[in-house]
Design a protein around this motif. Structure first.
Motif, mmCIF file in Angstrom:
data_model
loop_
_atom_site.group_PDB
_atom_site.id
_atom_site.type_symbol
_atom_site.label_atom_id
_atom_site.label_comp_id
_atom_site.label_asym_id
_atom_site.label_seq_id
_atom_site.Cartn_x
_atom_site.Cartn_y
_atom_site.Cartn_z
ATOM 1 N N ALA A 94 -43.907 12.169 -19.910
ATOM 2 C CA ALA A 94 -42.984 12.562 -20.975
ATOM 3 C C ALA A 94 -43.080 14.040 -21.310
ATOM 4 C CB ALA A 94 -43.234 11.724 -22.226
ATOM 5 N N ASP A 95 -44.221 14.657 -21.027
ATOM 6 C CA ASP A 95 -44.391 16.079 -21.311
ATOM 7 C C ASP A 95 -43.999 16.960 -20.136
ATOM 8 O OD1 ASP A 95 -45.330 15.549 -23.874
ATOM 9 O OD2 ASP A 95 -47.413 15.360 -23.189
ATOM 10 N N GLU A 96 -43.554 16.344 -19.045
ATOM 11 C CA GLU A 96 -43.120 17.119 -17.877
ATOM 12 C C GLU A 96 -41.638 17.460 -18.014
ATOM 13 O OE1 GLU A 96 -45.401 17.995 -15.914
ATOM 14 O OE2 GLU A 96 -46.967 16.475 -16.144
ATOM 15 N N ASN A 97 -41.237 18.602 -17.466
ATOM 16 C CA ASN A 97 -39.817 18.928 -17.485
ATOM 17 C C ASN A 97 -39.132 18.375 -16.240
ATOM 18 O OD1 ASN A 97 -40.152 20.810 -15.316
ATOM 19 N ND2 ASN A 97 -40.758 22.390 -16.770
ATOM 20 N N GLU A 98 -37.794 18.437 -16.248
ATOM 21 C CA GLU A 98 -37.026 17.846 -15.158
ATOM 22 C C GLU A 98 -37.330 18.504 -13.819
ATOM 23 O OE1 GLU A 98 -35.993 18.719 -18.079
ATOM 24 O OE2 GLU A 98 -34.365 17.466 -18.859
ATOM 25 N N ALA A 99 -37.603 19.815 -13.825
ATOM 26 C CA ALA A 99 -37.870 20.526 -12.573
ATOM 27 C C ALA A 99 -39.123 19.979 -11.891
ATOM 28 C CB ALA A 99 -38.014 22.026 -12.838
ATOM 29 N N VAL A 100 -40.146 19.681 -12.679
ATOM 30 C CA VAL A 100 -41.379 19.131 -12.121
ATOM 31 C C VAL A 100 -41.112 17.762 -11.495
ATOM 32 C CG1 VAL A 100 -43.655 18.204 -12.717
ATOM 33 C CG2 VAL A 100 -42.920 20.394 -13.659
ATOM 34 N N LEU A 101 -40.354 16.919 -12.197
ATOM 35 C CA LEU A 101 -40.090 15.572 -11.699
ATOM 36 C C LEU A 101 -39.214 15.584 -10.451
ATOM 37 C CD1 LEU A 101 -39.544 13.639 -15.047
ATOM 38 C CD2 LEU A 101 -41.652 14.008 -13.771
ATOM 39 N N VAL A 102 -38.202 16.440 -10.455
ATOM 40 C CA VAL A 102 -37.323 16.546 -9.286
ATOM 41 C C VAL A 102 -38.102 17.071 -8.090
ATOM 42 C CG1 VAL A 102 -35.323 17.743 -8.327
ATOM 43 C CG2 VAL A 102 -35.196 16.778 -10.612
ATOM 44 N N ALA A 103 -38.904 18.115 -8.305
ATOM 45 C CA ALA A 103 -39.698 18.679 -7.212
ATOM 46 C C ALA A 103 -40.695 17.664 -6.677
ATOM 47 C CB ALA A 103 -40.429 19.936 -7.693
ATOM 48 N N GLY A 104 -41.313 16.896 -7.580
ATOM 49 C CA GLY A 104 -42.272 15.890 -7.145
ATOM 50 C C GLY A 104 -41.631 14.802 -6.302
ATOM 51 N N PHE A 105 -40.473 14.318 -6.744
ATOM 52 C CA PHE A 105 -39.794 13.257 -6.007
ATOM 53 C C PHE A 105 -39.336 13.735 -4.632
ATOM 54 C CE2 PHE A 105 -35.602 11.520 -4.841
ATOM 55 C CZ PHE A 105 -35.996 10.235 -4.499
ATOM 56 N N PHE A 106 -38.647 14.867 -4.590
ATOM 57 C CA PHE A 106 -38.126 15.330 -3.308
ATOM 58 C C PHE A 106 -39.234 15.844 -2.401
ATOM 59 C CE2 PHE A 106 -34.036 15.444 -5.603
ATOM 60 C CZ PHE A 106 -33.289 14.723 -4.695
ATOM 61 N N GLY A 107 -40.305 16.393 -2.990
ATOM 62 C CA GLY A 107 -41.439 16.797 -2.171
ATOM 63 C C GLY A 107 -42.069 15.605 -1.476
ATOM 64 N N THR A 108 -42.228 14.502 -2.205
ATOM 65 C CA THR A 108 -42.790 13.286 -1.620
ATOM 66 C C THR A 108 -41.845 12.679 -0.593
ATOM 67 O OG1 THR A 108 -43.940 12.859 -3.705
ATOM 68 C CG2 THR A 108 -43.772 11.035 -2.150
ATOM 69 N N SER A 109 -40.539 12.660 -0.907
ATOM 70 C CA SER A 109 -39.555 12.136 0.054
ATOM 71 C C SER A 109 -39.559 12.964 1.331
ATOM 72 C CB SER A 109 -38.155 12.147 -0.568
ATOM 73 O OG SER A 109 -38.083 11.281 -1.670
ATOM 74 N N GLY A 110 -39.643 14.289 1.176
ATOM 75 C CA GLY A 110 -39.686 15.162 2.348
ATOM 76 C C GLY A 110 -40.932 14.931 3.180
#
Length: 308
Positions: free
Chosen positions: A180-196
């Motif tokens: 909840a304390d993370e911003n959207e950029a962190v979450l998007v980067a984490g998801f796409f980094g893992t997918s990549g």
């Protein structure tokens, strides 16, 4: 991952805005996913994910520096866990479509709101009132009417989409409770980094083998020579997906996972709409009835937002 189940929920809470963001995000994804079959004619799943993630991260990282966005997670373990769950769910979903009817796979993945309610209630003691239970049940019934999974004998393959739904639900709950304390950029980067990363691993596993998309399908195809169509639509998949997924992630930061998850059913309605607009596909009577159930579930959640 060890987590503190007593971690307090954040003060940011706007269920109506979360609902609108979720519907918008799923509508974006439904639109661009209509062009996945075009991509699948020329390349495979792993190449697609590796390339799309690289495109997104190549644009996101410089933009984050320019805008001053924080890309360092406050909790590496929490972000890594939710990224792994959601990326794994999507890999299982696409992987299962190689050997199972898409309707069965999609029905399994879209069972995630049921798992969200069970996880929130069973592990965190969330008070889920009768109206929200009704909305989740009604929404799932609508999905069954739209997708009408067959009654084939249960096997390991039948369970794979349900595991995708469970993993997606775990990621959704983690987003609200531990990120909840993370911003959207962190979450998007984490998801796409893992997918990549998953995409690169898949390509390495298939390296040295001769594969053909027409024979081996989206899941079993290794590295292929890029075509103009595949490159074009992969690029636009990257652009539209980051908008849609970013909106959905923001929604999960603004409301309870059991609330937002119901609005992911908007994907079915949007997919039917774009299928008609783009390809002239017309839903049958059962599908229309299912969509009505899905819309009714969303209305109940909106009306009852703030109620247990």
């Amino acid at each position: 991952m060890t987590t503190d189940t007593g971690h307090p929920l954040p003060t940011r809470y706007d269920p109506r805005q979360a609902a609108m963001l979720a519907v918008f995000g799923m509508s974006c994804l439904a639109f661009i996913d209509n062009f996945v079959p075009v991509i699948a004619r020329d390349i495979g799943l792993w190449q697609f994910h590796a390339a799309r993630s690289a495109m997104i991260l190549a644009g996101l990282l410089p933009l984050a520096v320019l805008m001053g966005w924080r890309l360092r997670p406050r909790s590496w373990r929490a972000v890594a866990w939710r990224s792994f769950c959601i990326a794994s769910a999507m890999m299982l979903y696409f992987g299962a479509t190689a050997t199972m009817p898409v309707s069965q796979v999609a029905a399994g993945l879209l069972s995630s709101p049921i798992f969200v309610v069970l996880i929130s209630w069973g592990f965190y003691g969330a008070e889920i009132g009768k109206w929200r239970w009704l909305a989740v049940t009604l929404g799932f019934a609508g999905v069954l009417l739209v997708l009408r999974p067959s009654g084939d004998t249960l096997s390991v393959l039948n369970v794979v989409p349900l595991f995708a739904g469970l993993l997606y639900a775990l990621g959704a709950v983690a987003t609200r409770r531990y990120c909840a304390d993370e911003n959207e950029a962190v979450l998007v980067a984490g998801f796409f980094g893992t997918s990549g990363l998953f995409g690169v691993v898949g390509l390495l596993v298939l390296a040295g083998t001769v594969t053909d998309p027409a024979i081996d399908g989206f899941f079993g195809t290794g590295l292929q020579t890029w075509t103009s169509d595949a490159l074009f639509w992969t690029f636009w998949q990257a652009v539209v997906s980051v908008i849609g997924i970013g909106s959905l992630f923001r929604a999960y930061l603004l409301a309870e996972a059991s609330h937002v998850a119901v609005f992911e059913y908007a994907f079915i309605v949007a997919a039917a709409f774009w299928g008609y607009m783009l390809w002239g596909q017309v839903p049958d009577a059962f599908a229309l009835l299912g969509m009505a159930f899905i819309i009714a579930a969303g209305v109940v959640i909106i009306k009852r937002s703030g109620a247990a």
